[in-house]
Design a protein around this motif. Structure first.
Motif, PDB file in Angstrom:
ATOM      1  N   LEU A  31     -45.772   3.845 -44.062  1.00 40.69           N
ATOM      2  CA  LEU A  31     -47.237   3.792 -44.117  1.00 40.69           C
ATOM      3  C   LEU A  31     -47.851   5.121 -44.535  1.00 40.69           C
ATOM      4  O   LEU A  31     -49.059   5.199 -44.728  1.00 40.69           O
ATOM      5  CB  LEU A  31     -47.794   3.404 -42.733  1.00 40.69           C
ATOM      6  N   ARG A  40     -51.691   3.135 -45.460  1.00 41.13           N
ATOM      7  CA  ARG A  40     -51.775   1.678 -45.385  1.00 41.13           C
ATOM      8  C   ARG A  40     -51.503   1.242 -43.952  1.00 41.13           C
ATOM      9  O   ARG A  40     -50.922   2.002 -43.165  1.00 41.13           O
ATOM     10  CB  ARG A  40     -50.775   1.026 -46.346  1.00 41.13           C
ATOM     11  N   ALA A  43     -46.403  -2.301 -44.272  1.00 43.55           N
ATOM     12  CA  ALA A  43     -45.659  -2.508 -45.517  1.00 43.55           C
ATOM     13  C   ALA A  43     -44.616  -3.578 -45.228  1.00 43.55           C
ATOM     14  O   ALA A  43     -43.556  -3.296 -44.680  1.00 43.55           O
ATOM     15  CB  ALA A  43     -45.010  -1.207 -45.981  1.00 43.55           C
TER      16      ALA A  43
END
Length: 221
Positions: A31, A40, A43
């Motif tokens: 991430l 993010r 994943a």
């Protein structure tokens, strides 16, 4: 030290920076970028919860470039709320018992891929990609489930609700009767809790009760 890193996970699935130590470790893919900054929320669909130590090794150094992002949870109930399930490698005994419960709840679903696909549909909104919530009767929730009250994640334990913080539970309040609640924990994981889930990692942080956490912890480290 990892106190400054944005790798503590809240029941809402958010990643925050906090110096308090968690009792459960995990990951949901890489991430972070090469500078250790979170880029993010996840994943892939494989969100797992692990032992703090495995085969005599601690989880360090953290957030190496191109590697998965090491995450920390207050306890297993927090990891469940965020949508993580037991790791099949470092928590094989827990994973096998989890899988047996899961097959009873979801006939025909076997293996990590099937579990992860079901959990991903329950924890992530397909429209917004934000955490997905559900509305349920508060009376029917087992210990270890999380609900959202006044914008804060609260743990259900017995007749009480406890407000979550990264350092532990605070603000004990009586669980209201005959109310509907905004459920944070994915419904399938609520069913696992209802089946009497007792993991080898701490299910509940000691701050939720004077007698300490349920579960047989080997990973306080």
């Amino acid at each position: 030290m990892h106190s400054h890193l944005q790798n503590r996970v809240t029941p809402l699935g958010e990643l925050v920076a906090d110096p308090a130590r968690g009792l459960v470790y995990g990951n949901r893919g890489c991430l972070h970028d090469e500078h250790g900054r979170i880029r993010r929320r996840y994943a892939g669909k494989r969100w797992i919860a692990c032992l703090l130590e495995f085969r005599g090794r601690r989880r360090a150094p953290l957030m190496q470039p191109g590697r998965f992002t090491e995450l920390f949870f207050l306890d297993e109930a927090t990891a469940f709320a965020a949508g993580h399930r037991p790791c099949a490698l470092c928590r094989r005994e827990d994973y096998d018992r989890f899988g047996a419960i899961w097959r009873g709840l979801h006939p025909g679903q076997t293996g990590a891929d099937a579990i992860d696909a079901q959990l991903h549909a329950e924890r992530v909104s397909p429209e917004t990609h934000a955490q997905r919530h559900h509305h349920v009767p508060l009376d029917e929730l087992p210990d270890g489930a999380f609900v959202l009250r006044d914008g804060a994640p609260c743990l259900v334990r017995g007749v009480n609700l406890f407000t979550w913080t990264a350092a532990g539970y605070v603000g004990r309040a009586r669980r209201p009767a005959r109310e509907r609640a905004v459920l944070i924990t994915p419904p399938s994981l609520v069913s696992v809790l209802r089946a009497g889930w007792e993991p080898l990692v701490p299910l509940l942080h000691p701050s939720s009760a004077d007698r300490g956490p349920r579960g047989r912890s080997r990973t306080y480290g």
